[in-house]
Scaffold this motif. Structure first.
Motif, short mmCIF file in Angstrom:
data_model
loop_
_atom_site.label_atom_id
_atom_site.label_comp_id
_atom_site.label_asym_id
_atom_site.label_seq_id
_atom_site.Cartn_x
_atom_site.Cartn_y
_atom_site.Cartn_z
N LEU A 11 0.85 -1.03 -0.07
CA LEU A 11 -0.12 -0.03 -0.02
C LEU A 11 0.93 1.20 0.08
O LEU A 11 0.27 2.42 0.22
CB LEU A 11 -0.85 0.10 1.14
CG LEU A 11 -2.10 -1.09 1.27
CD1 LEU A 11 -2.96 -0.93 2.48
CD2 LEU A 11 -2.89 -1.07 0.05
N GLY A 12 2.03 1.21 -0.13
CA GLY A 12 2.97 2.13 -0.38
C GLY A 12 2.94 2.97 -1.78
O GLY A 12 3.14 4.15 -1.61
N ARG A 13 2.57 2.17 -2.64
CA ARG A 13 2.45 2.82 -3.97
C ARG A 13 1.13 2.16 -4.64
O ARG A 13 1.22 0.91 -4.79
CB ARG A 13 3.72 2.67 -4.66
CG ARG A 13 3.47 3.07 -6.05
CD ARG A 13 5.17 3.17 -6.60
NE ARG A 13 4.79 3.75 -8.03
CZ ARG A 13 5.79 3.74 -8.93
NH1 ARG A 13 7.09 3.18 -8.41
NH2 ARG A 13 6.00 4.25 -9.91
N SER A 14 0.30 2.65 -5.11
CA SER A 14 -0.78 2.14 -5.91
C SER A 14 -0.47 2.21 -7.40
O SER A 14 0.20 2.92 -7.90
CB SER A 14 -2.03 3.08 -5.63
OG SER A 14 -3.16 2.65 -6.47
N LEU A 15 -0.64 0.74 -8.03
CA LEU A 15 -0.46 0.72 -9.49
C LEU A 15 -1.55 1.06 -10.27
O LEU A 15 -1.62 1.28 -11.42
CB LEU A 15 -0.10 -0.69 -9.66
CG LEU A 15 1.21 -1.53 -8.90
CD1 LEU A 15 1.30 -2.67 -9.38
CD2 LEU A 15 2.26 -0.64 -9.31
N LEU A 16 -2.72 1.47 -9.63
CA LEU A 16 -4.02 2.04 -10.51
C LEU A 16 -3.93 3.58 -10.36
O LEU A 16 -3.54 4.01 -9.45
CB LEU A 16 -5.06 1.49 -9.52
CG LEU A 16 -5.30 -0.05 -9.52
CD1 LEU A 16 -6.52 -0.42 -8.90
CD2 LEU A 16 -5.29 -0.89 -11.07
N ARG A 17 -4.44 3.97 -11.33
CA ARG A 17 -4.51 5.53 -11.41
C ARG A 17 -5.82 6.10 -11.06
O ARG A 17 -6.79 5.54 -11.08
CB ARG A 17 -4.55 5.92 -12.89
CG ARG A 17 -3.19 5.45 -13.44
CD ARG A 17 -3.03 5.94 -15.05
NE ARG A 17 -1.76 5.77 -15.63
CZ ARG A 17 -0.90 6.63 -16.17
NH1 ARG A 17 -1.44 7.85 -16.22
NH2 ARG A 17 0.14 6.40 -16.70
N GLY A 18 -5.62 7.43 -10.42
CA GLY A 18 -6.78 7.93 -10.05
C GLY A 18 -7.28 7.81 -8.70
O GLY A 18 -6.89 7.05 -7.97
N HIS A 19 -8.43 8.61 -8.16
CA HIS A 19 -8.74 8.47 -6.74
C HIS A 19 -9.44 7.15 -6.63
O HIS A 19 -9.35 6.38 -5.54
CB HIS A 19 -9.52 9.63 -6.45
CG HIS A 19 -10.40 9.42 -5.08
ND1 HIS A 19 -9.70 9.62 -3.93
CD2 HIS A 19 -11.37 9.34 -4.70
CE1 HIS A 19 -10.07 9.55 -2.81
NE2 HIS A 19 -11.61 9.23 -3.32
N ARG A 20 -10.34 6.84 -7.82
CA ARG A 20 -11.08 5.40 -7.80
C ARG A 20 -9.99 4.20 -7.61
O ARG A 20 -10.26 3.22 -6.79
CB ARG A 20 -12.06 5.47 -9.03
CG ARG A 20 -12.83 3.99 -8.82
CD ARG A 20 -13.86 4.23 -9.77
NE ARG A 20 -14.67 3.07 -10.34
CZ ARG A 20 -15.61 2.48 -9.27
NH1 ARG A 20 -15.87 3.32 -8.42
NH2 ARG A 20 -16.18 1.32 -9.62
N GLY A 21 -8.90 4.37 -8.52
CA GLY A 21 -7.96 3.45 -8.47
C GLY A 21 -7.33 3.15 -7.14
O GLY A 21 -7.11 2.18 -6.53
N VAL A 22 -7.08 4.18 -6.42
CA VAL A 22 -6.13 4.23 -5.06
C VAL A 22 -7.23 3.40 -4.24
O VAL A 22 -6.87 2.87 -3.24
CB VAL A 22 -5.76 5.55 -4.56
CG1 VAL A 22 -5.24 5.40 -3.12
CG2 VAL A 22 -4.68 6.08 -5.71
N SER A 23 -8.54 4.06 -3.96
CA SER A 23 -9.53 3.47 -3.50
C SER A 23 -9.63 2.02 -3.38
O SER A 23 -9.92 1.45 -2.25
CB SER A 23 -10.74 4.02 -3.45
OG SER A 23 -10.69 5.58 -3.37
N ILE A 24 -9.66 1.55 -4.52
CA ILE A 24 -9.71 0.01 -4.93
C ILE A 24 -8.58 -0.69 -4.38
O ILE A 24 -8.53 -1.67 -3.72
CB ILE A 24 -10.01 -0.25 -6.42
CG1 ILE A 24 -11.29 0.31 -6.93
CG2 ILE A 24 -9.78 -1.72 -6.93
CD1 ILE A 24 -11.44 0.32 -8.42
N TRP A 25 -7.26 -0.13 -4.58
CA TRP A 25 -6.13 -0.78 -4.36
C TRP A 25 -6.18 -0.67 -2.66
O TRP A 25 -5.61 -1.84 -2.36
CB TRP A 25 -5.06 0.38 -4.53
CG TRP A 25 -3.66 -0.35 -4.56
CD1 TRP A 25 -2.58 -0.25 -3.54
CD2 TRP A 25 -3.07 -1.26 -5.31
NE1 TRP A 25 -1.64 -0.72 -3.96
CE2 TRP A 25 -1.68 -1.58 -4.87
CE3 TRP A 25 -3.42 -1.83 -6.57
CZ2 TRP A 25 -0.78 -2.37 -5.71
CZ3 TRP A 25 -2.42 -2.78 -7.33
CH2 TRP A 25 -1.13 -2.94 -6.87
N VAL A 26 -6.62 0.25 -1.99
CA VAL A 26 -6.36 0.03 -0.43
C VAL A 26 -7.45 -0.70 0.09
O VAL A 26 -7.29 -1.57 0.93
CB VAL A 26 -6.69 1.75 0.04
CG1 VAL A 26 -6.70 1.58 1.88
CG2 VAL A 26 -5.28 2.54 -0.49
#
Length: 42
Positions: A11-26
């Motif tokens: 969770l130090g770095r998201s491989l998905l783009r944008g706010h939605r991608g970070v939300s999914i990643w987390v």
């Protein structure tokens, strides 16, 4: 627990783009963490 999530679950770095991608990643990182804790209890 934030440092554990960052080190063990990526969770130090998201491989998905944008706010939605970070939300999914987390969300998936936290889900994985909780599932592993649940499995360790049994």
């Amino acid at each position: 627990t934030i440092s554990i999530l960052k080190r063990k679950y990526g969770l130090g770095r998201s491989l998905l783009r944008g706010h939605r991608g970070v939300s999914i990643w987390v969300g998936f990182g936290i889900l994985t963490y909780n599932l592993r804790r649940l499995a360790a209890m049994n």
